[in-house]
Motif scaffolding. Structure first.
Motif, short mmCIF file in Angstrom:
data_model
loop_
_atom_site.label_atom_id
_atom_site.label_comp_id
_atom_site.label_asym_id
_atom_site.label_seq_id
_atom_site.Cartn_x
_atom_site.Cartn_y
_atom_site.Cartn_z
N GLU A 216 -65.54 10.81 49.22
CA GLU A 216 -65.05 12.15 49.93
C GLU A 216 -63.50 12.10 50.75
OE1 GLU A 216 -65.98 15.27 48.36
OE2 GLU A 216 -66.98 14.68 47.17
N VAL A 217 -63.52 11.27 51.13
CA VAL A 217 -62.00 10.49 51.96
C VAL A 217 -61.26 10.75 50.78
CG1 VAL A 217 -60.90 9.51 53.16
CG2 VAL A 217 -63.50 10.23 53.91
N ILE A 218 -61.20 10.13 49.61
CA ILE A 218 -60.84 9.45 48.72
C ILE A 218 -60.25 11.06 47.60
CG2 ILE A 218 -59.94 8.24 46.64
CD1 ILE A 218 -61.54 6.04 47.91
N LEU A 219 -60.88 11.56 47.24
CA LEU A 219 -60.83 12.66 46.34
C LEU A 219 -60.25 13.87 47.42
CD1 LEU A 219 -64.14 12.91 45.05
CD2 LEU A 219 -61.96 11.87 44.24
N SER A 220 -60.39 13.84 49.12
CA SER A 220 -59.91 14.91 49.62
C SER A 220 -58.34 14.74 49.47
CB SER A 220 -60.26 15.07 50.71
OG SER A 220 -61.15 15.51 51.06
N GLU A 221 -58.15 13.04 49.46
CA GLU A 221 -56.20 13.07 49.99
C GLU A 221 -55.58 13.16 48.03
OE1 GLU A 221 -53.43 8.34 50.73
OE2 GLU A 221 -56.10 8.87 51.23
N LEU A 222 -56.42 13.00 47.38
CA LEU A 222 -55.99 12.85 45.23
C LEU A 222 -56.00 14.14 45.29
CD1 LEU A 222 -55.50 11.33 43.08
CD2 LEU A 222 -57.80 11.59 42.22
N THR A 223 -57.22 15.44 45.64
CA THR A 223 -56.34 16.46 45.91
C THR A 223 -55.17 17.01 45.60
OG1 THR A 223 -58.71 16.76 45.99
CG2 THR A 223 -57.67 19.43 46.42
N GLU A 224 -55.35 16.71 47.72
CA GLU A 224 -53.86 17.92 48.47
C GLU A 224 -52.51 16.49 47.66
OE1 GLU A 224 -52.39 16.43 53.20
OE2 GLU A 224 -53.70 15.52 52.23
N LEU A 225 -52.35 15.76 47.45
CA LEU A 225 -51.61 14.92 46.78
C LEU A 225 -51.09 15.66 45.13
CD1 LEU A 225 -49.75 12.27 46.09
CD2 LEU A 225 -50.93 11.23 44.72
N LEU A 226 -51.97 15.82 44.55
CA LEU A 226 -51.80 16.70 43.47
C LEU A 226 -51.26 18.48 43.75
CD1 LEU A 226 -55.27 16.14 41.46
CD2 LEU A 226 -52.77 15.30 40.76
#
Length: 269
Positions: A216-226
């Protein structure tokens, strides 16, 4: 005659369903008797039920299909070529022979950058000055490339995360199987195997929950980047969906492996 055949078919189908319900009821009673929480009961039952419906080979096939779908998703939403770690490289990483950074580079197909000679003086030439005067389109393209690179790195971290936890679960599965088959023959009862197997299931779920948190930490970072780059977050949704499917298959896979005495366990007991 056809009528009787249909009746026979439905009777057989009903008998199979009845046996499955009885099987699940017995498992539920065993799990509750061992004092495991209701939430874990459901996860365990689903995994054990899945394991009874498919062979190890069939579950491996389902996992391979899921990996193929995940690769198709990445092709659809990113330009970066992703190559999952081989079993050999995953083992090297688990044994500390391969750093996380090196693993990321392998997944992304990167090579080590060439080092320029320290004696060379970088003198600005007319060509260099002209190249620095980039057009707006070139700047935008460069920024897009940087975003794609960051997306690739985050996806690579997901592959590394899964490889790391798969290794831990594999070792846990192997150790519990070895412990059971190392018992004296008279103690290798079905009840003991269920108890040790359910303990393993709880450890597996615990490891998966830790993996969930890091995922979830990685996916949150990916979501923010997108979002920051006005890009669709469908990639995150697809990765999360694929990950959940993979977890179901993994539970069934390891239950199946525990049920069958593996050759590597057999060689040591």
């Amino acid at each position: 005659m056809l009528k009787y055949k249909k009746l026979g078919y439905y009777a057989l189908k009903g008998e199979i369903m009845k046996k499955r319900h009885i099987f699940l009821s017995i498992l539920l009673l065993i799990i509750i008797a061992l004092g495991i929480t209701a939430y874990l009961n459901f996860d365990n039952i689903v995994a054990i039920y899945e394991a009874t419906q498919y062979t190890t080979e069939e579950i491996e096939q389902k996992m391979a299909e899921n990996e193929k779908k995940a690769a198709e998703v990445l092709d659809k939403y990113t330009k970066t070529e992703i190559k999952p770690l081989s079993e050999e490289d995953a083992k090297k990483m688990a044994d500390g022979e391969l750093t996380e950074e090196e693993a990321v580079n392998l997944i992304l197909g990167k090579t080590e950058p060439e080092q320029s000679s320290p004696t060379e003086e970088q003198q600005p030439t007319q060509s260099t000055v002209e190249n620095n005067q980039q057009t707006t389109e070139e700047v935008v393209e460069e920024e897009n490339d940087e975003v794609e690179e960051k997306i690739g790195e985050l996806v690579a971290k997901i592959y590394i995360l899964k490889a790391r936890y798969n290794d831990m679960i594999e070792k846990e599965n192997y150790n519990v199987a070895l412990d059971f088959y190392s018992l004296p023959k008279e103690e290798q009862t079905k009840e003991r195997k269920y108890q040790m197997g359910l303990t393993f299931m709880n450890n597996l779920i615990s490891l998966q929950k830790r993996c969930d948190g890091e995922m979830e930490v990685i996916l949150s970072e990916l979501t923010e980047l997108l979002k920051n780059n006005d890009m669709s977050t469908e990639l995150v949704d697809e990765i999360r969906k694929s990950y959940e499917e993979e977890k179901k298959s993994k539970k069934a896979y390891f239950v199946n492996k525990y049920t069958a005495k593996e050759s590597r366990v057999n060689d040591e007991v």
